[in-house]
Design a protein around this motif. Structure first.
Motif, PDB file in Angstrom:
ATOM      1  N   HIS A   3       0.857  -1.188   0.000  1.00  0.00           N
ATOM      2  CA  HIS A   3       0.000   0.000   0.000  1.00  0.00           C
ATOM      3  C   HIS A   3       0.891   1.236   0.000  1.00  0.00           C
ATOM      4  CE1 HIS A   3       0.985   0.843   4.203  1.00  0.00           C
ATOM      5  NE2 HIS A   3       0.954  -0.463   4.359  1.00  0.00           N
ATOM      6  N   TYR A   5       0.283   4.040   1.841  1.00  0.00           N
ATOM      7  CA  TYR A   5      -0.155   4.921   2.915  1.00  0.00           C
ATOM      8  C   TYR A   5       0.819   4.893   4.093  1.00  0.00           C
ATOM      9  CZ  TYR A   5      -4.193   3.795   0.097  1.00  0.00           C
ATOM     10  OH  TYR A   5      -5.024   3.570  -0.963  1.00  0.00           O
ATOM     11  N   ILE A  43      -7.083  -0.185   5.125  1.00  0.00           N
ATOM     12  CA  ILE A  43      -6.279  -0.035   3.905  1.00  0.00           C
ATOM     13  C   ILE A  43      -7.174  -0.154   2.667  1.00  0.00           C
ATOM     14  CG2 ILE A  43      -4.460  -1.106   2.508  1.00  0.00           C
ATOM     15  CD1 ILE A  43      -3.100  -1.866   5.172  1.00  0.00           C
ATOM     16  N   LYS A  44      -8.119  -1.100   2.685  1.00  0.00           N
ATOM     17  CA  LYS A  44      -9.042  -1.233   1.558  1.00  0.00           C
ATOM     18  C   LYS A  44      -9.925   0.005   1.425  1.00  0.00           C
ATOM     19  CE  LYS A  44      -9.253  -6.304   1.635  1.00  0.00           C
ATOM     20  NZ  LYS A  44     -10.115  -7.488   1.861  1.00  0.00           N
ATOM     21  N   ASP A  47      -7.947   2.620  -0.216  1.00  0.00           N
ATOM     22  CA  ASP A  47      -7.834   2.332  -1.657  1.00  0.00           C
ATOM     23  C   ASP A  47      -9.055   2.859  -2.406  1.00  0.00           C
ATOM     24  OD1 ASP A  47      -5.360   1.113  -1.639  1.00  0.00           O
ATOM     25  OD2 ASP A  47      -6.174  -0.919  -1.402  1.00  0.00           O
ATOM     26  N   ARG A  48     -10.241   2.560  -1.870  1.00  0.00           N
ATOM     27  CA  ARG A  48     -11.463   3.000  -2.538  1.00  0.00           C
ATOM     28  C   ARG A  48     -11.559   4.527  -2.567  1.00  0.00           C
ATOM     29  NH1 ARG A  48     -13.743  -1.589   0.014  1.00  0.00           N
ATOM     30  NH2 ARG A  48     -14.283  -0.337   1.836  1.00  0.00           N
ATOM     31  N   GLN A  50      -9.127   6.668  -2.445  1.00  0.00           N
ATOM     32  CA  GLN A  50      -8.145   7.220  -3.373  1.00  0.00           C
ATOM     33  C   GLN A  50      -8.628   7.087  -4.811  1.00  0.00           C
ATOM     34  OE1 GLN A  50      -4.246   5.242  -4.166  1.00  0.00           O
ATOM     35  NE2 GLN A  50      -3.396   7.073  -3.222  1.00  0.00           N
ATOM     36  N   ALA A  51      -9.278   5.939  -5.108  1.00  0.00           N
ATOM     37  CA  ALA A  51      -9.822   5.748  -6.456  1.00  0.00           C
ATOM     38  C   ALA A  51     -10.894   6.786  -6.747  1.00  0.00           C
ATOM     39  CB  ALA A  51     -10.393   4.335  -6.591  1.00  0.00           C
ATOM     40  N   ARG A 313      -9.723   1.434 -15.530  1.00  0.00           N
ATOM     41  CA  ARG A 313      -8.486   0.884 -14.968  1.00  0.00           C
ATOM     42  C   ARG A 313      -7.339   0.986 -15.981  1.00  0.00           C
ATOM     43  NH1 ARG A 313     -10.829  -3.417 -13.219  1.00  0.00           N
ATOM     44  NH2 ARG A 313     -11.376  -2.419 -11.238  1.00  0.00           N
ATOM     45  N   PRO A 319      -7.655   1.339  -9.198  1.00  0.00           N
ATOM     46  CA  PRO A 319      -6.538   0.447  -8.858  1.00  0.00           C
ATOM     47  C   PRO A 319      -6.650  -0.880  -9.586  1.00  0.00           C
ATOM     48  CG  PRO A 319      -8.120   0.548  -7.055  1.00  0.00           C
ATOM     49  CD  PRO A 319      -8.537   1.595  -8.045  1.00  0.00           C
ATOM     50  N   ASP A 321      -7.010  -4.741 -10.319  1.00  0.00           N
ATOM     51  CA  ASP A 321      -7.878  -5.737  -9.704  1.00  0.00           C
ATOM     52  C   ASP A 321      -7.326  -7.118 -10.018  1.00  0.00           C
ATOM     53  OD1 ASP A 321      -9.946  -6.696  -8.265  1.00  0.00           O
ATOM     54  OD2 ASP A 321     -11.521  -6.203  -9.684  1.00  0.00           O
TER      55      ASP A 321
END
Length: 365
Positions: A3, A5, A43-44, A47-48, A50-51, A313, A319, A321
């Motif tokens: 990650h 972060y 963390i997930k 991720d979302r 940030q997307a 993507r 991100p 997949d």
């Protein structure tokens, strides 16, 4: 977990101390399993988020190019338009290039025009022929990602395929026919719109293999090259029924189902089992009327959402997949139609399988 972060960002997202997060990330132990899950979930979530920041305010122009009967093209258009709100904060604009039947050169010309005009991606349903494969290669070389839908072009440069496992679908149809026919004698009609569509070819191969293994005494009678249109399907099926009086069931790989049923009716014959594909408006109506036994359905809305996300993507807006899995195959009967499924036309209006088709008609009428 890999990650980008900082420990502080993850700790803030998870509501934990930086020391606890540090122990989890470096697997130092002395941390409860539930706390480990909270860190991974944080963390997930990051991720979302940030997307969402990456795609916020971006507009993606996507061209949908399809050779298919109007009933299926309409279903695809409706599925995409229903999914557009779920793709926010990105804005997806779509251009549709639909043809019921055409030579490959016309599809190639459409793809070349799209490339010249510019696009962020192409979602494509087309025959698996060398001219189309070459055209896809040129699009990809120009930086335009191509996603195949429903039927694949596996030897092309396409980025991904979205749809069901067509061989498994064909085998499923064989299983259903075998269960419902039981010991009843009779042959099975398989109807294919066009042999150059790989998806249909794979369905037929899966069906034929399963029938050969489980019901070797049944003869399979094939009708093809109707493009799934009523005007051609009716005559082809009528000829097949006149040649073989033992046909008692149908596996429709490529559509034209209303015309097929009308051909049975014109000869005063019944169809004991009829398995078809796709919950378009026409098949929904036939299923409600119990003229179809089952429809092998896949969620077109989910497919269109996945196809758009693959294009995003490819442009770095989402991100990476994992590997794409085939769409789930749903067996839909008159008793388990999805809520809100529409019918083809209001009661009392003339019924036509395709707006460009005159509809089935008696022979020599």
């Amino acid at each position: 977990m890999r990650h980008p972060y900082t420990v502080r960002e993850i700790a803030r997202q998870a509501g934990l101390s930086t020391a606890t997060v540090d122990r989890v990330l470096h697997q130092r132990g002395n941390v409860r399993e539930g706390t480990v899950r909270e860190v991974h979930k944080a963390i997930k979530d990051l991720d979302r988020q940030q997307a969402q920041v990456r795609i916020g305010g971006r507009t993606f122009m996507i061209d949908i190019v399809m050779q298919a009967p109007d009933r299926f093209s309409t279903a695809v258009r409706e599925a995409l338009e229903a999914e557009l709100p779920a793709l926010h904060p990105a804005v997806v604009r779509s251009r549709f290039h639909f043809r019921e039947t055409c030579p490959p050169r016309d599809l190639v010309a459409a793809l070349e025009k799209i490339a010249g005009r510019g696009t962020q991606g192409v979602i494509l349903k087309a025959p698996d022929v060398p001219e189309i494969t070459a055209a896809v290669g040129r699009l990809v070389a120009a930086g335009i990602p191509v996603v195949t839908l429903v039927t694949d072009l596996p030897h092309s440069a396409r980025l991904a395929y979205v749809g069901i496992d067509n061989r498994a679908a064909g085998a499923t149809a064989a299983y259903l026919l075998g269960q419902w026919l039981g010991d009843r004698p009779g042959n099975v009609l398989t109807t294919i719109s066009r042999g150059s569509f790989r998806g249909e070819e794979e369905r037929e191969m899966g069906f034929r293999g399963a029938m050969r293994a489980d019901q070797p005494r049944r003869t399979l009678v094939e009708v093809t090259d109707s493009d799934g249109l009523d005007a051609t399907q009716y005559d082809l099926v009528l000829d097949a029924l006149e040649r073989d009086e033992d046909i008692v069931a149908v596996y429709s790989v490529g559509g034209g189902n209303h015309a097929t049923l009308e051909a049975f009716a014109a000869l005063g014959r019944g169809c004991a089992v009829f398995v078809a594909h796709d919950l378009d408006h026409d098949n929904t109506r036939l299923l409600r009327e119990r003229r179809l036994s089952a429809v092998l359905h896949h969620d077109l809305r989910q497919d269109m959402r996945r196809a758009c996300q693959i294009v995003m993507r490819a442009h770095g807006a989402l991100p990476e997949d994992g590997p794409a899995l085939p769409s789930a195959i749903q067996v839909v009967t008159p008793l388990n139609l999805p809520p809100g499924t529409a019918t083809a036309a209001p009661a009392g209006q003339p019924y036509r399988n395709s707006r460009d088709s005159p509809g089935p008609r008696p022979r020599n009428a």
